[in-house]
Design a protein around this motif. Structure first.
Motif, mmCIF file in Angstrom:
data_model
loop_
_atom_site.group_PDB
_atom_site.id
_atom_site.type_symbol
_atom_site.label_atom_id
_atom_site.label_comp_id
_atom_site.label_asym_id
_atom_site.label_seq_id
_atom_site.Cartn_x
_atom_site.Cartn_y
_atom_site.Cartn_z
ATOM 1 N N VAL A 104 27.079 73.858 28.437
ATOM 2 C CA VAL A 104 27.336 75.217 28.894
ATOM 3 C C VAL A 104 26.636 76.274 28.028
ATOM 4 N N GLU A 125 24.321 75.889 33.950
ATOM 5 C CA GLU A 125 25.728 76.202 34.208
ATOM 6 C C GLU A 125 26.031 77.659 34.519
ATOM 7 N N SER A 126 25.017 78.544 34.512
ATOM 8 C CA SER A 126 25.312 79.950 34.801
ATOM 9 C C SER A 126 24.033 80.678 35.199
ATOM 10 N N ARG A 149 24.994 73.126 37.907
ATOM 11 C CA ARG A 149 26.320 72.500 37.807
ATOM 12 C C ARG A 149 27.314 73.357 38.576
ATOM 13 N N ASN A 151 31.106 74.082 39.950
ATOM 14 C CA ASN A 151 32.522 73.839 39.642
ATOM 15 C C ASN A 151 33.290 73.773 40.963
ATOM 16 N N THR A 164 37.545 69.381 33.528
ATOM 17 C CA THR A 164 36.446 70.358 33.509
ATOM 18 C C THR A 164 36.144 70.959 34.874
ATOM 19 N N LYS A 170 35.645 76.543 31.812
ATOM 20 C CA LYS A 170 34.414 77.312 31.549
ATOM 21 C C LYS A 170 33.167 76.729 32.219
ATOM 22 N N PHE A 171 33.306 75.572 32.848
ATOM 23 C CA PHE A 171 32.104 74.842 33.260
ATOM 24 C C PHE A 171 31.572 75.224 34.638
#
Ligand code: LLP
Length: 424
Positions: A104, A125-126, A149, A151, A164, A170-171
């Protein structure tokens, strides 16, 4: 299934006697079995035979280079989460093209290092990470292969600290934001966005959460393709649980897991990437420790051993249950008593087992803390200025000290005195 068993009254790792290892190396130490590592890898690989699947061992579970090299020789790629893990995997002989960089919080420097190495790809991841990766890759004249990724907001029904895939974790990027972000990614230079990644947690003992996550992944892949995105690979993460206790049902077999993958994702014409850690190495390792003292408490005994929470943090951090086996078989048939197995560290949370009915151990006895191959040595520390615990790899009748116990000089020598305190 593992290769730790009693032979001639003493616990052995394959054909190597643990009392002999303890005499040679001293305690505590981790001991890994090559046959068990290989077996677990093969069971998984065979379960996926006929599917286009790549097994990337999750280095975070056990990063000893001899363990990584054992995996690499079987054909495994690696899932890494830091430059350090990437360097270890490369040092162990893993081809860069078989390495996936997840996590992350990758830094600019880590991205650049991984791009220069030529790794297979990044699990991003973001949105800000996506933008930075695009910038770093374009700056280097490189192209970063990317899976976002996602979620899925699925409850993996595992310990809260290793779950997760819930939206409050947070993922990853929110499932409902995924299509928008793939569109954003398509417009960024230096990226080739061709995959979807999900990992919903660890030590998952039921297939239902996997089914939910895989279905969402499938729906997303189809939705993205409708939008004109090329989806070539699905990284389904790790997380399949292992048996920690002999008195409980075993988690689903890799065959059942592979059948589920085929059922839900099999017609998508994608390559599947797996990131197993625990299921390969968890039951392939034990922590061997010696009893220092036994003392009577009010209502239970305390067996004080020379391994502690700094050597194996899982019981303290996750209330994890690890079976305790006496190394000498005769102890198993002697009297038992309610007890805590505790270490020398000055914390009440320093225990390896709590309120267990176990054999009455005597000072000098050796104990094996079972199922300690995953998230054991890698999470160890030097708390209380204790030396990092050594690691031994066994293969048949051979053994190798694959991480020696450091010296006190090396440990204490890491500090540098402030200039105004130097010279006494
Ligand atoms: N992939 C990703 C993105 C992960 O975060 C993890 C584990 C894995 C794969 C490997 O999962 P496995 O197959 O080993 O379940 N220290 C904890 C476990 C932390 C797991 C972190 N992520 C423990 O001792 O239980």
């Amino acid at each position: 299934m593992h290769h730790f068993a009693y032979k001639n009254g003493a616990l052995h790792a394959e054909d190597v006697s643990l009392p002999q290892l303890a005499a040679e190396i001293g305690t505590p130490f981790y001991c890994y079995s090559t046959a068990t590592l290989e077996r677990h890898y093969r069971v998984l690989a065979e379960a996926f035979e006929g599917q286009d699947a790549v097994i990337c061992f999750a280095v975070k579970a056990n990063s000893n280079q001899s363990v990584l090299a054992t995996m690499a020789r079987l054909g495994a790629g690696m899932d890494v989460v830091s430059e350090g893990e990437l360097r270890r995997a490369r040092a162990a002989g893993v081809a860069a093209g078989k390495i996936i960089f997840a996590g992350v919080g990758k830094s600019r420097e880590e991205m650049a290092y991984a791009l220069r190495e030529g790794i297979f790809g990044f699990n991003v991841e973001s949105e800000p990470e996506l933008t930075l990766l695009s910038e770093v890759a374009s700056g280097l004249g490189a192209t970063a292969r990317v899976a976002l990724r996602v979620n899925p907001d699925v409850d993996a029904k595992t310990h809260a600290k290793i779950s997760t895939g819930k939206s409050e974790n947070k993922f990853g990027i929110p499932y409902l934001d995924a299509v928008r972000l793939y569109d954003v990614a398509r417009g960024l230079p230096g990226l080739e966005v061709s995959g979807i990644h999900m990992h919903i947690g660890s030590q998952i003992t039921d297939l239902a959460p996997f089914r939910d996550a895989f279905r969402l992944m499938r729906d997303l892949a189809l939705a993205l393709r409708r939008e004109g995105h090329r989806i070539l690979h699905l990284d389904i993460g790790g997380g399949l649980g292992i048996p920690y206790r002999s008195d409980e049902d075993a988690p689903p077999h890799p065959e059942a897991y592979a059948a589920l993958v085929r059922e839900v994702l099999g017609d998508l014409d994608v390559r599947i990437y797996l990131e197993p850690g625990r299921m390969i190495v968890g039951n392939a390792g034990i922590l061997v420790t010696r009893v220092l003292y036994a003392k009577a408490g009010a209502g239970k005994r305390f067996t004080i051993v020379d391994a502690a929470m700094n050597d194996l943090l899982r019981p303290t951090l996750y209330e994890a249950h690890h079976e305790i086996w006496p190394v000498m078989e005769e102890r198993a048939s002697g009297t038992t008593g309610l007890q805590d197995i505790v270490g020398p560290v000055c914390e009440t949370g320093d225990y390896l087992a709590v309120e267990r009915t176990l054999p009455i151990f005597e000072p000098g006895d050796l104990l094996a803390v079972m199922s300690a191959g995953a998230y054991g040595a890698v999470m160890s520390s030097t708390y209380n200025t204790r030396l990092l615990v050594p690691e031994i790899l066994v293969r048949g009748g051979e053994h190798a000290l694959v991480r020696p116990r450091p010296s006190y000089e090396a440990l204490i020598g890491l500090d540098r005195p402030a200039p105004w305190l130097a010279g006494g």
